[in-house]
Design an enzyme around this catalytic site. Structure first.
Site, mmCIF file in Angstrom:
data_model
loop_
_atom_site.group_PDB
_atom_site.id
_atom_site.type_symbol
_atom_site.label_atom_id
_atom_site.label_comp_id
_atom_site.label_asym_id
_atom_site.label_seq_id
_atom_site.Cartn_x
_atom_site.Cartn_y
_atom_site.Cartn_z
ATOM 1 N N CYS A 245 -6.181 -3.628 6.552
ATOM 2 C CA CYS A 245 -7.441 -2.964 6.895
ATOM 3 C C CYS A 245 -8.592 -3.393 6.000
ATOM 4 O O CYS A 245 -9.737 -3.026 6.251
ATOM 5 C CB CYS A 245 -7.254 -1.458 6.809
ATOM 6 S SG CYS A 245 -6.733 -0.880 5.162
ATOM 7 N N CYS B 253 0.825 -1.211 0.000
ATOM 8 C CA CYS B 253 0.000 0.000 0.000
ATOM 9 C C CYS B 253 0.856 1.258 0.000
ATOM 10 O O CYS B 253 0.594 2.199 -0.754
ATOM 11 C CB CYS B 253 -0.934 -0.011 1.206
ATOM 12 S SG CYS B 253 -2.061 1.413 1.263
#
Length: 344
Positions: free
Chosen positions: A189, A94
């Site tokens: 997440c 990410c």
């Protein structure tokens, strides 16, 4: 100072909120930015919290939809890696592709710097701008950020790098962010209640099919429930009775098998990595290497050969998993790293 434009990546949590406050207090031209990542209510809550903080600070706030990039470069890439028997780090993916990839590109196109609430520092070295460990080494996030190049770092700001977490919380309380103390960034997440197996099953069901658990001679000891449920170094949940504890030594995706053995068979001293990022003029040097987050640096000799890296550690290392990152340090300064391919 007021002419400097700066975007602050904000989740509404204490770290990014304080980063925004510190920059706004310097009179900089600030814009709070929250990424929309295709997570529904999670994204909406983060955007609402960040917008509230920005209103409190008197700075504008916006959202940027990076859900397509996040799905392709993080979610799908993570699922694919697990299907191949690897153990990826989604935060590394990410940061490299989304936060300091797509978002940083957009900030630069707007003539702005990008700031985040990461615990890291940027220092100047003879090699140029370099990533360095923060003042609070217990919160060190440089392992997740190692893929930032010297060029990237010229456009990045880490306002919290010189502070401890205790100081950050105190400064946040002084500015009215006390209610956000419990809100910390989360790894992976995007996972649902079913964790990685649920994620992998949607796009790579073959990695969730039962297969043999074998020892190093090929003798079948039991049956696994899908290679996506295992990682090198794992002990718990293997499901094989043995006189001595057994650990996952490797995962053979081609044969849908999990190889297990005693802990001492996990010991390796030679690690090979690909996709190397290197921010040092020397291609062969002594360094401290980390093979997973919070593992601690291990003394090694590292050699870069183009896009590949070979690390020879002074002492054997346990549980080195393909797909994880090896990150190299010269003292507190990150000099490079790559994705682990194999270890022996």
């Amino acid at each position: 100072m007021g002419d400097t434009r700066i975007w602050i990546g904000m989740s509404g949590g204490v770290d990014s909120s304080l980063a925004a406050a510190l920059l706004a207090e310097q009179g900089l031209d600030c814009l709070g930015v929250t990424m929309v990542l295709g997570r529904g209510a999670t994204d909406a809550a983060a955007a609402a919290d960040a917008a509230s903080v920005c209103e409190h600070l008197g700075i504008p706030h916006t959202t940027i939809d990076l859900s397509a990039e996040f799905k392709a470069d993080v979610i799908d890439a993570t699922a694919t890696a697990y299907s191949l028997g690897q153990t990826p780090n989604p935060c590394v993916l990410c940061n490299a592709s989304v936060k300091f990839g797509s978002l940083l590109d957009r900030a630069r196109d707007a003539g702005a710097l990008l700031a985040t609430g990461h615990y890291a520092r940027i220092v100047q070295t003879p090699e140029g701008a370099a990533l360095a460990r923060p003042a609070d080494v217990s919160k060190d996030q440089t392992y997740f950020l190692y893929r930032l190049s010297s060029g990237d770092l010229l456009h990045v700001v880490f306002p919290l790098g010189e502070f401890t977490k205790t100081q950050v919380r105190a400064m946040a309380s002084e500015r009215g962010f006390a209610g956000k103390h419990g809100k910390e960034s989360q790894d992976a997440c995007f996972l649902g209640k079913g964790g990685y197996p649920e994620l992998v099953a949607r796009s790579h069901p073959e990695a969730c099919v039962a297969g043999p658990i074998v020892d190093e001679t090929g003798t079948v000891l039991g049956t696994h429930t899908g290679i996506c449920r295992y990682t090198v170094g794992q002990r718990r949940g293997i499901g094989v009775a043995s006189a001595e504890p057994l650990y996952v030594l490797r995962i053979d995706a081609a044969h849908n098998s999990v190889v297990v053995g005693p802990q001492q068979r996990l010991a390796v001293s030679r690690i090979t990595a690909s996709g190397v990022i290197w921010n040092h003029s020397e291609d062969s040097m002594r360094a401290g290497v980390m093979v997973r987050y919070n593992a601690g640096a291990i003394a090694a000799t590292v050699v870069r050969e183009g896009a590949r890296l070979i690390a020879e550690t002074d002492e054997p290392v346990l549980g080195v998993a393909p797909g994880q990152s090896i990150v190299c340090y010269n003292g507190d300064i990150v000099i490079g790293g790559g994705i682990i391919e194999e270890a022996s």
